[in-house]
Write a protein that holds these residues in place. Sequence first.
Motif, mmCIF file in Angstrom:
data_model
loop_
_atom_site.group_PDB
_atom_site.id
_atom_site.type_symbol
_atom_site.label_atom_id
_atom_site.label_comp_id
_atom_site.label_asym_id
_atom_site.label_seq_id
_atom_site.Cartn_x
_atom_site.Cartn_y
_atom_site.Cartn_z
ATOM 1 N N LYS A 1 -43.154 -50.800 14.933
ATOM 2 C CA LYS A 1 -44.321 -49.927 14.772
ATOM 3 C C LYS A 1 -43.999 -48.511 15.262
ATOM 4 C CE LYS A 1 -47.554 -53.287 14.060
ATOM 5 N NZ LYS A 1 -47.070 -53.973 12.896
ATOM 6 N N VAL A 2 -44.560 -47.509 14.559
ATOM 7 C CA VAL A 2 -44.393 -46.123 14.990
ATOM 8 C C VAL A 2 -45.217 -45.908 16.256
ATOM 9 C CG1 VAL A 2 -44.754 -43.695 14.392
ATOM 10 C CG2 VAL A 2 -44.037 -45.314 12.634
ATOM 11 N N VAL A 3 -44.560 -45.442 17.330
ATOM 12 C CA VAL A 3 -45.275 -45.170 18.574
ATOM 13 C C VAL A 3 -45.355 -43.672 18.868
ATOM 14 C CG1 VAL A 3 -44.857 -47.433 19.620
ATOM 15 C CG2 VAL A 3 -43.199 -45.584 19.975
ATOM 16 N N GLU A 4 -44.532 -42.880 18.183
ATOM 17 C CA GLU A 4 -44.605 -41.432 18.344
ATOM 18 C C GLU A 4 -43.900 -40.781 17.165
ATOM 19 O OE1 GLU A 4 -44.043 -38.004 21.774
ATOM 20 O OE2 GLU A 4 -43.892 -40.111 22.301
ATOM 21 N N GLN A 5 -44.383 -39.570 16.794
ATOM 22 C CA GLN A 5 -43.784 -38.827 15.694
ATOM 23 C C GLN A 5 -43.711 -37.356 16.060
ATOM 24 O OE1 GLN A 5 -45.502 -39.594 11.850
ATOM 25 N NE2 GLN A 5 -44.480 -37.864 10.893
ATOM 26 N N VAL A 6 -42.575 -36.744 15.731
ATOM 27 C CA VAL A 6 -42.365 -35.320 15.970
ATOM 28 C C VAL A 6 -41.844 -34.723 14.662
ATOM 29 C CG1 VAL A 6 -41.039 -33.610 17.279
ATOM 30 C CG2 VAL A 6 -41.742 -35.739 18.378
ATOM 31 N N THR A 7 -42.425 -33.615 14.228
ATOM 32 C CA THR A 7 -41.961 -32.961 13.008
ATOM 33 C C THR A 7 -41.439 -31.572 13.357
ATOM 34 O OG1 THR A 7 -43.620 -34.152 11.719
ATOM 35 C CG2 THR A 7 -42.609 -32.259 10.665
ATOM 36 N N GLY B 1 -42.489 -33.368 5.693
ATOM 37 C CA GLY B 1 -41.719 -32.258 6.230
ATOM 38 C C GLY B 1 -40.572 -32.816 7.041
ATOM 39 N N ILE B 2 -39.416 -32.188 6.913
ATOM 40 C CA ILE B 2 -38.259 -32.630 7.694
ATOM 41 C C ILE B 2 -37.688 -31.443 8.447
ATOM 42 C CG2 ILE B 2 -37.658 -34.645 6.296
ATOM 43 C CD1 ILE B 2 -35.636 -32.899 4.811
ATOM 44 N N PRO B 3 -37.023 -31.674 9.569
ATOM 45 C CA PRO B 3 -36.782 -32.998 10.136
ATOM 46 C C PRO B 3 -38.070 -33.627 10.674
ATOM 47 C CG PRO B 3 -36.052 -31.308 11.676
ATOM 48 C CD PRO B 3 -36.463 -30.606 10.408
ATOM 49 N N ALA B 4 -38.160 -34.929 10.490
ATOM 50 C CA ALA B 4 -39.245 -35.714 11.070
ATOM 51 C C ALA B 4 -38.581 -36.801 11.902
ATOM 52 C CB ALA B 4 -40.119 -36.319 9.983
ATOM 53 N N LEU B 5 -39.012 -36.932 13.145
ATOM 54 C CA LEU B 5 -38.443 -37.938 14.032
ATOM 55 C C LEU B 5 -39.528 -38.925 14.400
ATOM 56 C CD1 LEU B 5 -37.102 -34.913 15.062
ATOM 57 C CD2 LEU B 5 -35.464 -36.667 15.719
ATOM 58 N N LEU B 6 -39.303 -40.196 14.084
ATOM 59 C CA LEU B 6 -40.251 -41.250 14.388
ATOM 60 C C LEU B 6 -39.632 -42.190 15.405
ATOM 61 C CD1 LEU B 6 -41.366 -40.104 11.691
ATOM 62 C CD2 LEU B 6 -42.101 -42.411 11.152
ATOM 63 N N VAL B 7 -40.411 -42.564 16.399
ATOM 64 C CA VAL B 7 -39.972 -43.538 17.397
ATOM 65 C C VAL B 7 -40.675 -44.851 17.086
ATOM 66 C CG1 VAL B 7 -39.823 -44.113 19.854
ATOM 67 C CG2 VAL B 7 -39.679 -41.716 19.121
ATOM 68 N N PHE B 8 -39.871 -45.905 16.955
ATOM 69 C CA PHE B 8 -40.395 -47.241 16.655
ATOM 70 C C PHE B 8 -40.184 -48.160 17.841
ATOM 71 C CE2 PHE B 8 -39.363 -45.393 12.594
ATOM 72 C CZ PHE B 8 -40.348 -45.849 11.739
ATOM 73 N N LYS B 9 -41.168 -49.006 18.094
ATOM 74 C CA LYS B 9 -41.060 -50.108 19.049
ATOM 75 C C LYS B 9 -41.629 -51.332 18.356
ATOM 76 C CE LYS B 9 -40.852 -49.906 23.737
ATOM 77 N NZ LYS B 9 -41.039 -49.438 25.089
ATOM 78 N N ALA B 10 -40.860 -52.403 18.333
ATOM 79 C CA ALA B 10 -41.285 -53.650 17.679
ATOM 80 C C ALA B 10 -41.741 -53.395 16.241
ATOM 81 C CB ALA B 10 -42.385 -54.324 18.486
ATOM 82 N N VAL C 1 -36.285 -47.503 18.711
ATOM 83 C CA VAL C 1 -35.447 -46.856 17.696
ATOM 84 C C VAL C 1 -36.024 -45.481 17.384
ATOM 85 C CG1 VAL C 1 -34.446 -47.027 15.385
ATOM 86 C CG2 VAL C 1 -34.925 -49.115 16.685
ATOM 87 N N LEU C 2 -35.201 -44.447 17.543
ATOM 88 C CA LEU C 2 -35.553 -43.085 17.129
ATOM 89 C C LEU C 2 -34.900 -42.855 15.775
ATOM 90 C CD1 LEU C 2 -36.614 -40.140 17.692
ATOM 91 C CD2 LEU C 2 -34.321 -39.676 18.557
ATOM 92 N N VAL C 3 -35.700 -42.554 14.758
ATOM 93 C CA VAL C 3 -35.167 -42.303 13.419
ATOM 94 C C VAL C 3 -35.374 -40.836 13.067
ATOM 95 C CG1 VAL C 3 -35.244 -42.913 10.970
ATOM 96 C CG2 VAL C 3 -35.680 -44.678 12.712
ATOM 97 N N ASP C 4 -34.264 -40.177 12.739
ATOM 98 C CA ASP C 4 -34.269 -38.793 12.275
ATOM 99 C C ASP C 4 -34.277 -38.823 10.747
ATOM 100 O OD1 ASP C 4 -33.802 -36.089 11.736
ATOM 101 O OD2 ASP C 4 -31.689 -36.159 12.325
ATOM 102 N N PHE C 5 -35.416 -38.454 10.143
ATOM 103 C CA PHE C 5 -35.505 -38.336 8.685
ATOM 104 C C PHE C 5 -35.020 -36.932 8.344
ATOM 105 C CE2 PHE C 5 -38.370 -41.743 9.664
ATOM 106 C CZ PHE C 5 -38.351 -42.581 8.557
#
Length: 115
Positions: free
Chosen positions: A93-99, A82-91, A31-35
């Motif tokens: 858990k956050v596996v990667e973050q991009v701001t 800070g936004i936009p912040a994009l977090l990638v979740f697997k199971a 799941v990629l979440v765009d905050f």
Amino acid sequence: MTPSAPAAGSSTPVILTDANFEQTIRNGQTVLVDFWAAWCGPCRAIAPSIEALAKEFAGRAVVAKLNVDENPRTAQRFNIQGIPALLVFKAGKVVEQVTGAQPLNALRQVLARHA
């Protein structure tokens, strides 16, 4: 499709809330979440890229958006400052973050690493 029942097959970003966030990130999919927030210029700038990723990764990953002004509990939980912040979740858990605003190709590579 209702926002409370997101699926990996969705070709549009799923709208997340404090209420359905946990269920979505633990559904077994990447799941990629765009905050984001409505007042955020860079957030609006990457919105077309988020839409494109939802289409491109339909069936392989869930692409979702969470408005930090409307859902402060989840934004605080992940220390979004800070936004936009994009977090990638697997199971769950956050596996990667991009701001910050990133070009479509950069976002595609981030999601492809985990999808």
